[in-house]
Design a protein around this motif. Structure first.
Motif, short mmCIF file in Angstrom:
data_model
loop_
_atom_site.label_atom_id
_atom_site.label_comp_id
_atom_site.label_asym_id
_atom_site.label_seq_id
_atom_site.Cartn_x
_atom_site.Cartn_y
_atom_site.Cartn_z
N PHE A 143 0.86 -1.19 0.00
CA PHE A 143 0.00 0.00 0.00
C PHE A 143 0.89 1.24 0.00
O PHE A 143 1.80 1.35 0.84
N TYR A 144 0.62 2.17 -0.88
CA TYR A 144 1.34 3.45 -0.85
C TYR A 144 0.35 4.59 -0.69
O TYR A 144 -0.74 4.56 -1.27
N LYS A 145 0.75 5.60 0.10
CA LYS A 145 0.00 6.86 0.16
C LYS A 145 0.78 7.81 -0.73
O LYS A 145 1.96 8.07 -0.49
N ILE A 146 0.13 8.29 -1.77
CA ILE A 146 0.81 9.17 -2.72
C ILE A 146 0.33 10.59 -2.46
O ILE A 146 -0.83 10.92 -2.75
N ASP A 147 1.18 11.42 -1.87
CA ASP A 147 0.78 12.79 -1.57
C ASP A 147 1.06 13.73 -2.73
O ASP A 147 0.30 14.64 -3.00
N ASP A 148 2.17 13.55 -3.35
CA ASP A 148 2.44 14.21 -4.63
C ASP A 148 3.55 13.43 -5.30
O ASP A 148 4.01 12.42 -4.75
N LYS A 149 3.99 13.90 -6.46
CA LYS A 149 4.90 13.03 -7.22
C LYS A 149 6.24 12.80 -6.52
O LYS A 149 6.93 11.83 -6.82
N VAL A 244 -8.37 -8.19 1.03
CA VAL A 244 -7.98 -6.98 0.30
C VAL A 244 -9.01 -5.87 0.52
O VAL A 244 -8.67 -4.71 0.81
N ALA A 245 -10.31 -6.22 0.42
CA ALA A 245 -11.37 -5.22 0.60
C ALA A 245 -11.32 -4.63 2.01
O ALA A 245 -11.42 -3.40 2.20
N THR A 246 -11.12 -5.50 3.00
CA THR A 246 -11.06 -5.02 4.39
C THR A 246 -9.88 -4.07 4.59
O THR A 246 -10.00 -3.03 5.25
N LYS A 247 -8.75 -4.41 3.98
CA LYS A 247 -7.55 -3.55 4.14
C LYS A 247 -7.77 -2.20 3.45
O LYS A 247 -7.29 -1.17 3.94
N ILE A 248 -8.48 -2.21 2.33
CA ILE A 248 -8.74 -0.93 1.65
C ILE A 248 -9.66 -0.07 2.52
O ILE A 248 -9.45 1.13 2.66
N GLU A 249 -10.67 -0.72 3.13
CA GLU A 249 -11.57 0.03 4.03
C GLU A 249 -10.76 0.66 5.16
O GLU A 249 -10.95 1.82 5.52
N ARG A 250 -9.83 -0.13 5.72
CA ARG A 250 -9.00 0.40 6.81
C ARG A 250 -8.13 1.56 6.32
O ARG A 250 -7.98 2.57 7.00
N THR A 252 -8.54 3.65 3.81
CA THR A 252 -9.27 4.90 3.53
C THR A 252 -9.68 5.57 4.84
O THR A 252 -9.61 6.78 4.98
N LYS A 253 -10.07 4.76 5.81
CA LYS A 253 -10.46 5.30 7.12
C LYS A 253 -9.26 5.95 7.81
O LYS A 253 -9.34 7.08 8.31
N GLN A 254 -8.15 5.25 7.82
CA GLN A 254 -6.97 5.76 8.55
C GLN A 254 -6.36 7.00 7.91
O GLN A 254 -5.83 7.86 8.59
N GLY A 256 -8.02 9.03 5.57
CA GLY A 256 -9.01 10.02 5.17
C GLY A 256 -8.99 10.23 3.65
O GLY A 256 -9.64 11.14 3.13
N ILE A 257 -8.27 9.38 2.94
CA ILE A 257 -8.19 9.51 1.47
C ILE A 257 -9.12 8.47 0.84
O ILE A 257 -9.05 7.28 1.16
N GLN A 258 -10.02 8.93 -0.03
CA GLN A 258 -11.01 8.02 -0.61
C GLN A 258 -10.58 7.45 -1.96
O GLN A 258 -11.07 6.40 -2.38
N ASP A 259 -9.69 8.15 -2.68
CA ASP A 259 -9.32 7.68 -4.02
C ASP A 259 -8.29 6.56 -3.93
O ASP A 259 -7.21 6.72 -3.36
N VAL A 260 -8.65 5.42 -4.51
CA VAL A 260 -7.78 4.24 -4.43
C VAL A 260 -7.57 3.66 -5.83
O VAL A 260 -8.52 3.59 -6.63
N ILE A 261 -6.33 3.29 -6.12
CA ILE A 261 -6.07 2.57 -7.37
C ILE A 261 -5.43 1.22 -7.02
O ILE A 261 -4.72 1.12 -6.01
N ILE A 262 -5.71 0.21 -7.83
CA ILE A 262 -5.03 -1.09 -7.65
C ILE A 262 -4.32 -1.43 -8.95
O ILE A 262 -4.91 -1.34 -10.04
N VAL A 263 -3.05 -1.76 -8.84
CA VAL A 263 -2.23 -2.04 -10.02
C VAL A 263 -1.44 -3.35 -9.82
O VAL A 263 -1.44 -3.91 -8.73
N GLY A 264 -0.76 -3.79 -10.87
CA GLY A 264 0.02 -5.04 -10.78
C GLY A 264 -0.82 -6.20 -11.30
O GLY A 264 -2.04 -6.09 -11.45
N GLY A 265 -0.16 -7.33 -11.58
CA GLY A 265 -0.79 -8.46 -12.25
C GLY A 265 -2.14 -8.89 -11.69
O GLY A 265 -3.06 -9.17 -12.46
N VAL A 266 -2.28 -8.93 -10.35
CA VAL A 266 -3.53 -9.42 -9.76
C VAL A 266 -4.70 -8.47 -10.06
O VAL A 266 -5.86 -8.87 -10.04
#
Ligand code: KG4
Ligand code: ZN
Length: 327
Positions: A143-149, A244-250, A252-254, A256-266
């Motif tokens: 998981f990465y938090k991307i604040d800016d480039k 995976v869904a539970t971790k995404i919920e956590r 976004t909650k922790q 406060g960022i709602q925008d999520v992207i998932i990348v990579g083969g899976v």
């Protein structure tokens, strides 16, 4: 308008692409070695690097032909520096260095995961930082938090196996072909998630993953019980996607960022997309043809460095275990 040639050879895909201004794909050529490694049930590093050597010239050539461009039109050469298989990485890096030396065009080394994260930008114009990026590939579940480039923070990672690796290992237990992920997804469509395998969510606030307990649990179950392969596949898939869904919920909650992207083969798995939608999570994915390894994402990710004129010199080496800092 700047154009970057990207080269990717970190594992078993030998790829070259030309990208204009971060998002426009002029060409995107991928030579997959799946057929070569199928007989061994996984990637054989020695064979992978040898095949990269054999095809890289043709792959780059085709990228220029498809884009109807020549080396003179290119402003920089980007190449995956790591993480990945050292022999495979070195083929792409040596090739890129040779091109740079011969043409005088600047060289940019790219973190493979920064490439995967950039794959979403190739499809969606509107992704603005801050956002959360979840990389689910054969080697990573991060998981990465991307604040800016220039500011990316790793906020969670696997403590053992990556999710793609877990897919591949369970697929092997079920005697499916390599690569296991897509085969397991296909089989799971014919099954029901009836087996109660261990679900590992770790501590209440943890954004880390752990898939090795589940893997052992499935192995033991298969040894001791009667089972149907399609039901095992479905049970495994529902188990890990619920995690995976539970971790995404956590996450976004922790954050406060709602925008999520998932990348990579899976991220190519359609059931993953369904599960997240069912849970009311709005997650962006790259188009299917950009989910697995490609060079378009590597060239696109190099634009940050290009704009800041941050180049590498010819002493640039491969970094097989490139750390978590993507910048
Ligand atoms: O990103 P990627 O192409 O290479 C790495 O950087 O590792 O990811 C490859 C991984 C493999 O483990 C493969 O089994 C998995 O992604 N994968 C999938 C699917 N397609 C590829 N896993 C689940 N479902 C899929 N449809
Ligand atoms: Zn990858």
């Amino acid at each position: 308008m700047a154009k970057i040639l990207g080269i990717e050879s970190s594992c078993d895909e030998c790829a070259a692409a030309i990208i204009e201004d971060e998002r426009k794909i002029c060409s995107n050529v991928i030579h997959s070695q799946i057929e070569t490694h199928k007989a061994y049930g996984g990637v054989v590093p020695e064979i992978a690097s040898r095949e990269h050597l054999e095809v890289i010239d043709r792959v780059v050539d085709r990228a220029f032909k498809e884009a109807q461009l020549s080396m003179e039109d290119i402003d920089a050469i980007a190449v995956t520096r790591g993480p990945g298989l050292v022999g495979s990485l070195l083929v792409g890096i040596s090739y890129a260095k040779g091109l740079s030396l011969a043409t005088g065009k600047p060289l940019i080394g790219v973190h493979h995961l920064a490439g995967h994260i950039a794959s979403v930008k190739l499809a969606f114009e509107d992704i603005q930082a801050p956002y959360i990026a979840l990389v689910l590939s054969g080697g990573h579940s991060h998981f990465y938090k991307i604040d800016d480039k220039n500011s990316t923070t790793c906020i969670g990672q696997t403590r053992d196996d990556a999710l793609g690796e877990a897919f591949d290992k369970v697929a092997r237990m079920l005697s499916l072909n390599y690569p296991g992920g897509p085969e397991l997804e296909k089989l799971a469509k014919k099954g029901k998630p009836i087996y109660p395998f261990t679900k590992t969510l770790l501590e209440d606030d943890s954004l880390d993953f752990s898939f090795s307990g589940l893997k052992s649990n499935i192995m033991q179950y298969l040894q001791k019980n009667e089972w149907r392969a399609a039901d095992v596949a479905a049970s495994f898939q529902e188990n890990v996607f619920d995690v995976v869904a539970t971790k995404i919920e956590r996450a976004t909650k922790q954050t406060g960022i709602q925008d999520v992207i998932i990348v990579g083969g899976v991220s190519a798995n359609m059931r993953l997309r369904e599960v997240l939608t069912e849970r009311g999570l709005h997650v962006k994915f790259p188009p299917l043809w950009l989910c697995t390894d490609n060079a378009a994402m590597i060239a696109s990710a190099a634009f940050n460095s290009y704009h800041e004129q941050k180049f590498n010199d010819l002493s640039m080496d491969a970094i097989p275990s490139f750390g978590l800092n993507l910048c």
